[in-house]
Design a protein around this motif. Structure first.
Motif, PDB file in Angstrom:
ATOM      1  N   ASP A 254      13.957  -1.768   0.107  1.00 65.19           N
ATOM      2  CA  ASP A 254      12.861  -1.115   1.161  1.00 65.19           C
ATOM      3  C   ASP A 254      11.516  -1.846   0.987  1.00 65.19           C
ATOM      4  O   ASP A 254      10.445  -1.421   0.863  1.00 65.19           O
ATOM      5  CB  ASP A 254      12.740   0.428   1.061  1.00 65.19           C
ATOM      6  CG  ASP A 254      13.766   1.301   0.844  1.00 65.19           C
ATOM      7  OD1 ASP A 254      14.453   0.951   1.725  1.00 65.19           O
ATOM      8  OD2 ASP A 254      14.076   2.050  -0.054  1.00 65.19           O
ATOM      9  N   ALA A 255      11.793  -3.443   1.213  1.00 68.60           N
ATOM     10  CA  ALA A 255      10.483  -4.084   1.061  1.00 68.60           C
ATOM     11  C   ALA A 255      10.705  -5.066   2.189  1.00 68.60           C
ATOM     12  O   ALA A 255      10.565  -6.403   1.955  1.00 68.60           O
ATOM     13  CB  ALA A 255      10.444  -4.696  -0.395  1.00 68.60           C
TER      14      ALA A 255
ATOM     15  N   LEU B 265       1.288   3.192  -8.498  1.00 72.67           N
ATOM     16  CA  LEU B 265       0.156   3.566  -7.461  1.00 72.67           C
ATOM     17  C   LEU B 265       0.423   4.222  -6.085  1.00 72.67           C
ATOM     18  O   LEU B 265      -0.489   4.140  -5.557  1.00 72.67           O
ATOM     19  CB  LEU B 265      -0.461   2.416  -7.430  1.00 72.67           C
ATOM     20  CG  LEU B 265      -1.405   1.833  -8.880  1.00 72.67           C
ATOM     21  CD1 LEU B 265      -1.957   0.299  -8.618  1.00 72.67           C
ATOM     22  CD2 LEU B 265      -2.375   2.609  -9.308  1.00 72.67           C
ATOM     23  N   SER B 266       1.500   4.543  -5.898  1.00 78.31           N
ATOM     24  CA  SER B 266       1.860   4.988  -4.529  1.00 78.31           C
ATOM     25  C   SER B 266       1.173   6.356  -4.248  1.00 78.31           C
ATOM     26  O   SER B 266       0.645   6.193  -2.896  1.00 78.31           O
ATOM     27  CB  SER B 266       3.356   5.293  -4.411  1.00 78.31           C
ATOM     28  OG  SER B 266       3.805   6.287  -5.349  1.00 78.31           O
ATOM     29  N   ASN B 267       0.672   7.097  -5.092  1.00 74.57           N
ATOM     30  CA  ASN B 267      -0.126   8.167  -4.689  1.00 74.57           C
ATOM     31  C   ASN B 267      -1.446   7.810  -4.359  1.00 74.57           C
ATOM     32  O   ASN B 267      -2.017   8.041  -3.189  1.00 74.57           O
ATOM     33  CB  ASN B 267      -0.206   9.162  -5.698  1.00 74.57           C
ATOM     34  CG  ASN B 267       1.345   9.915  -6.043  1.00 74.57           C
ATOM     35  OD1 ASN B 267       2.123  10.043  -5.125  1.00 74.57           O
ATOM     36  ND2 ASN B 267       1.515  10.406  -7.120  1.00 74.57           N
ATOM     37  N   ASP B 268      -1.731   6.611  -5.117  1.00 74.67           N
ATOM     38  CA  ASP B 268      -3.503   6.266  -4.746  1.00 74.67           C
ATOM     39  C   ASP B 268      -3.600   5.520  -3.528  1.00 74.67           C
ATOM     40  O   ASP B 268      -4.357   6.089  -2.763  1.00 74.67           O
ATOM     41  CB  ASP B 268      -3.769   5.295  -5.854  1.00 74.67           C
ATOM     42  CG  ASP B 268      -3.775   6.013  -7.506  1.00 74.67           C
ATOM     43  OD1 ASP B 268      -4.952   6.222  -7.902  1.00 74.67           O
ATOM     44  OD2 ASP B 268      -2.851   6.291  -7.879  1.00 74.67           O
ATOM     45  N   VAL B 269      -2.225   4.866  -3.288  1.00 74.48           N
ATOM     46  CA  VAL B 269      -2.193   4.216  -1.855  1.00 74.48           C
ATOM     47  C   VAL B 269      -2.238   5.179  -0.838  1.00 74.48           C
ATOM     48  O   VAL B 269      -3.056   4.960   0.218  1.00 74.48           O
ATOM     49  CB  VAL B 269      -1.226   3.190  -1.962  1.00 74.48           C
ATOM     50  CG1 VAL B 269      -1.109   2.757  -0.496  1.00 74.48           C
ATOM     51  CG2 VAL B 269      -1.298   2.206  -2.937  1.00 74.48           C
TER      52      VAL B 269
ATOM     53  N   GLY C  65      10.712   8.404  -6.963  1.00 74.44           N
ATOM     54  CA  GLY C  65      11.356   9.535  -6.827  1.00 74.44           C
ATOM     55  C   GLY C  65      11.439  10.065  -5.346  1.00 74.44           C
ATOM     56  O   GLY C  65      11.771  11.101  -4.941  1.00 74.44           O
ATOM     57  N   GLU C  66      10.785   9.263  -4.533  1.00 79.74           N
ATOM     58  CA  GLU C  66      10.869   9.651  -3.123  1.00 79.74           C
ATOM     59  C   GLU C  66      11.492   8.451  -2.364  1.00 79.74           C
ATOM     60  O   GLU C  66      11.727   7.535  -2.939  1.00 79.74           O
ATOM     61  CB  GLU C  66       9.159   9.774  -2.666  1.00 79.74           C
ATOM     62  CG  GLU C  66       8.670  10.936  -2.990  1.00 79.74           C
ATOM     63  CD  GLU C  66       6.987  10.840  -3.225  1.00 79.74           C
ATOM     64  OE1 GLU C  66       6.680  10.557  -2.174  1.00 79.74           O
ATOM     65  OE2 GLU C  66       6.353  11.328  -4.013  1.00 79.74           O
ATOM     66  N   THR C  67      11.460   8.634  -1.036  1.00 85.56           N
ATOM     67  CA  THR C  67      11.976   7.720  -0.253  1.00 85.56           C
ATOM     68  C   THR C  67      11.335   6.332  -0.058  1.00 85.56           C
ATOM     69  O   THR C  67      11.650   5.307  -0.265  1.00 85.56           O
ATOM     70  CB  THR C  67      12.554   8.121   1.271  1.00 85.56           C
ATOM     71  OG1 THR C  67      11.244   8.836   1.873  1.00 85.56           O
ATOM     72  CG2 THR C  67      13.599   8.869   1.051  1.00 85.56           C
TER      73      THR C  67
END
Lengths: 321, 488, 99
Positions: free
Chosen positions: A54-55, A133-137, C51-53
């Motif tokens: 997924d990149a 850092l996905s939440n911060d992004v 943990g997510e897509t």
């Protein structure tokens, strides 16, 4: 559903094993030309791996830069090396680095195996879920000026890395130029196939580059991918025998080379003066600033990469020496 | 006025000015020399400004883009960064004035942009608090350094540059793998946040091993020093000065910073410190003996760098009991070595230019005709040997004091041996000053700017010996060495 | 995805082996590139553990930076190799200058 997962899993397994196998063969095969061709294939498989992980942005960058341009650089270098070797009457075989002591020779594989096992263990010891850092992004995307997260990280959240990275590209070109010319008199004329191919491909590549640049704000793409596709057009022209000649040393050309890193650095300085913070794009203008930075970056990246491929220093530099 | 100075974005100037100056040098090669000198001068002034700023306001932290760690990149300046920036500024000034005379037209237009990018990379490296950003600065610094090392061309310089390039690229990659593990283990690349989140675990050990190995290779710590002598020995003298004085210190700075903030408290078992100490001791002895055996002056100075790097690593075992004192001593040594070694390479460059060779056995004719270069070499040599009142003496004295207090006699002996060997190889050169020699047949004039820049750097290295108290108090702004003791 | 990360470790090790083992500079340059790819694979594979897509995109940006740095370094190394070969006739580091 289950068969699909199984299919995906076996595809991943096959891809992974091919990557490792290709890497092993390309690094240990006798023929350097074969090694380079396998390296390009390896790069394309890497691009597939990025898609599977997924990149897509990385996949585009890998295909264009990792496999494409690096492959072109390697192939020309090998061709030039062959000419040098023929002129000097030297040949080379696959040879072990005799600098390393004989005892080391038996111990390196063992030591490296231990390192690999240790690293593998560490990889497995990582917690199975980590948001990074996905939440911060995600929280800050609204203020980034773009809707595509990789572009937001590259140009805004970690834009300072990208600023310095543009200078890495520029410094490598200055280094290549400062070492001087590497071409011998030997020039090739393109066959009709390459000729036709180039005529058809160059406009297409320019369009693709423009699309990648534009789409980068909201979908996979961006300056580096667009720049390297544009550079590929330049490489094709160079392969055709087109030479920029005196242009390379002219001021407008040099301005294009430094436009990307220069504008980035000036923007950083201006924003410090205006807002008291380096590279702090005002939210309402962030989109347009990023687009301006990316456009100039694309041009600079394209010209720098093509110039790296040519690797000839501009004429005016030669005269001074 | 004072408010303006205190609020002025010195950090931004330190990073952006050299980068933009480099671009101007590249665009307008006709004014490259002038632009380069101006850029370096104002960059050096900015270090002064930053020093004032953090002396008054304490440590400086700046969130680039306003995001703040962990999402964004933070810049950070404390006493340790300031010391490295100051060393860089001094050496940069000296080497730039020297280079203005040294490089002739064709080389000059190629030298200045790359050198200013290198300066920008060094400043950026000393000012970042982000380990991935450190990777980018390391690469910018490494590629610029290699480009400069191969500038003169010729078999030896190209071989040296190639070996250097392979070593520096391998070092960066190994460092990057360590960064990757840290990011995925703890979800951040900010040094301060890592220090808070990290805990002893396989990830920390592996990341430490990789980062330490990569940086040791780049710092040329014995036995990973193999690339240094050919690269530093065959580069143009002003470039050798930059490489030996600054570039190897930059990777040591990163290793020290990460050790102090992240790894030290976690892997601080004595084995690691002892290993660093042992390698440092081996570097001192091996490097000094090799320096003594060299027949070429520049190679001798390059091996001397291998030895002097060793002293910095002696601080690791000493710091387990007395962190602040040991690290202060090591950084004092790093600072004086930067000045002295730059002066020494520049003086060697003057002798090389004057006599056309750097064979130590035939230097007598040169040394006696170039009194300023000989003086520069002698003064710089004082600091390298550790003779009072030089900066090198203070650094070594501070370190000896710690070692004696802790009863670490093996370290005391190695340090004394290293000093004696340094005296031997330096007097091997200086001895020629006192012997009779016929005048040289052919010689090439050395511009005064080249003579004086070498001498002034050497004088600075000696004068540093009188500045122990202010330098040490500046160095400890923000308590860089006390972190592991304050927050367990 | 751990499997991808493991292959990354494998690529890093294979590259390091070839870098140490072979004398030819072109092969050393290839080896450094393979090592880099291995590190990039570890960075990206482990970024899928959200943990997510959606994976964590920060490593993606880091790898794009890394790929650009790699091509810059490769270009510089290849030019240096050619200059050295033009000077010595061999794309190898000679042993004489090593001590």
């Amino acid at each position: 559903m289950e068969t699909l997962t199984l299919l995906a899993l076996s595809f991943d397994a096959l891809l992974n094993l091919s990557l490792l196998y290709l890497a092993w063969i390309l690094l240990n095969c006798e023929d350097l030309l074969k090694a380079i061709v396998l390296f390009v294939a390896f790069g394309l498989l890497m691009a597939l791996a990025w898609v599977r992980l997924d990149a897509p942005d990385v996949a585009l960058a890998e295909a264009a830069i990792g496999a494409g341009l690096t492959g072109a650089l390697l192939l020309t270098a090998l061709a030039k090396l062959r000419v040098i070797e023929t002129n000097k009457g030297t040949t080379q075989q696959l040879k072990q680095d005799s600098e390393n002591f004989q005892t080391l020779h038996y111990m390196t594989p063992l030591a490296l195996l231990l390192v690999a096992i240790g690293l593998g263990y560490v990889v497995f010891s990582m917690p199975p879920i980590s948001a990074g850092l996905s939440n911060d992004v995600a929280t800050n995307m609204g203020n980034s000026g773009v809707s595509h997260s990789v572009t937001a990280v590259l140009l805004n959240f970690r834009g300072y890395d990208t600023l310095l990275e543009m200078f890495v590209l520029l410094v490598s070109l200055l280094g290549v130029w400062s070492f001087g010319s590497t071409t011998s008199q030997h020039e090739t004329t393109p066959g009709p196939v390459l000729d036709t191919l180039t005529r058809r491909l160059v406009p297409v590549l320019i369009l693709v580059a423009a699309y990648l640049l534009w789409v980068g704000a909201h979908a996979p793409g961006g300056a580096f991918q667009a720049g390297s596709v544009l550079a590929a057009a330049g490489v094709l022209l160079l392969l055709m025998g087109w030479r920029p000649g005196g242009y390379l040393s002219t001021l407008p050309f040099r301005l294009i080379l430094v436009a990307g890193p220069g504008l980035f650095a000036i923007t950083a300085a201006l924003l410090y003066l205006l807002k008291g913070q380096l590279l702090a794009f005002p939210v309402e203008y962030a989109g347009i600033i990023i687009f301006a930075l990316e456009t100039t970056a694309t041009l600079s990246i394209a010209v720098i990469l093509a110039a790296l491929f040519l690797s000839e220093p501009p004429h005016s530099d030669k005269e001074h020496i | 006025m004072e408010v303006v100075f205190k609020e002025f974005p010195w950090v931004a100037v330190l990073i952006l000015l050299p980068l933009l100056g480099g671009i101007v040098c590249f665009l307008f090669s006709g004014i490259a020399k002038f632009t380069g000198l101006m850029t370096v001068f104002f960059t050096a002034l900015s270090v002064l400004g930053l020093g004032w700023q953090i002396f008054d306001n304490g440590v400086y932290r700046h969130a680039v883009g306003g995001w703040g760690a962990p999402l964004g990149i933070d810049l950070y300046a404390d006493g340790l960064s300031l010391l490295m920036l100051a060393a860089t500024a001094f050496v940069a000034l000296g080497v730039s004035v020297y280079s203005a005379g040294y490089f002739e037209r064709g080389y000059s237009t190629r030298f200045w942009p790359i050198w200013l990018f290198l300066l920008g990379a060094l400043n950026a490296l000393f000012l970042t608090a982000d380990i991935f950003n450190l990777y980018v600065t390391l690469e910018l610094m490494g590629l610029a350094a290699v480009a400069l090392a191969g500038l003169a061309g010729g078999k030896n310089a190209l071989t040296g540059a190639m070996r250097y390039l392979l070593a520096t690229l391998l070092g960066s990659l190994v460092y990057l793998l360590g960064v990757a593990l840290l990011y995925h283990g703890f979800g951040t690349v900010d040094i301060t946040l890592l220090a808070q989140r990290a805990e002893a675990s396989p990830v920390i050990w592996a990341a430490f091993g990789l980062i330490a190995a990569g940086l040791m290779l780049k710092t040329a710590l014995f036995p990973l020093h193999f690339w240094l002598p050919p690269a530093h020995g065959s580069a143009p003298p002003p470039v050798s000065a930059l490489l030996s004085a600054l570039v190897v210190k930059a990777s040591f700075y990163i290793l020290l910073r990460l050790w102090l903030e992240i790894f030290g408290p976690l892997v601080s078992n004595t084995d690691v410190s002892t290993l660093f100490g042992l390698l440092g001791a081996a570097a001192i002895l091996w490097g000094s003996v090799q320096a003594l055996r060299q027949t070429r002056l520049k190679l001798m100075i390059a091996y001397s760098t291998v030895a002097q790097i060793g002293y910095l690593f002696l601080a690791f075992p000493l710091a387990t009991a007395a962190g602040v004192a040991a690290w202060s001593a090591a950084m004092y040594l790093a600072f004086s070595h930067a000045l002295a070694k730059a002066a020494m390479f520049l003086a060697a460059g003057n002798m090389l230019r004057f006599g056309g060779h750097d064979r130590i056995s035939d230097l007598d004719r040169v040394v006696q005709r170039l009194p300023l270069a000989a003086a520069a070499f002698a003064l710089a040599g004082m600091s390298i040997m550790g003779l009072p009142p030089s900066g090198g003496f203070i650094g070594k004295w501070l370190m000896l004091e710690v070692a004696i207090k802790q009863g670490r006699w093996e370290i005391v002996i190695v340090m004394i041996l290293g000093g004696l060997l340094a005296a031997a190889y330096i007097f091997k050169v200086l001895g020629h000053t006192f012997t009779q020699a016929p005048s040289p047949h052919e010689s090439k004039a050395v511009p005064a700017s080249m003579e004086w820049s070498a001498l002034l750097l050497a004088i600075a290295a000696v004068l540093l010996g009188f500045l122990a108290i202010p330098v040490l108090s500046l160095l400890n702004i923000g308590n860089p060495f006390g972190i592991s003791e304050v927050t367990p | 995805m751990y499997f991808y990360a493991l292959i990354g470790v494998g690529l890093f090790s294979v590259g390091l082996y070839a870098l140490i083992n072979y004398a030819h500079l072109l092969r050393k340059i290839l080896a450094l590139n393979v090592m880099g790819s291995g590190i990039f694979l570890i960075l990206i594979a482990l970024a899928k553990r959200t943990g997510e897509t959606q994976p964590d995109v920060v490593p993606h940006a880091m790898v794009i930076t890394g790929i650009v740095v790699a091509v810059s370094a490769t270009a510089l190394a290849l030019t240096l190799m050619l200059k050295l070969a033009a000077e010595t006739g061999r794309a190898e580091l000679s042993e004489k200058d090593r001590d």
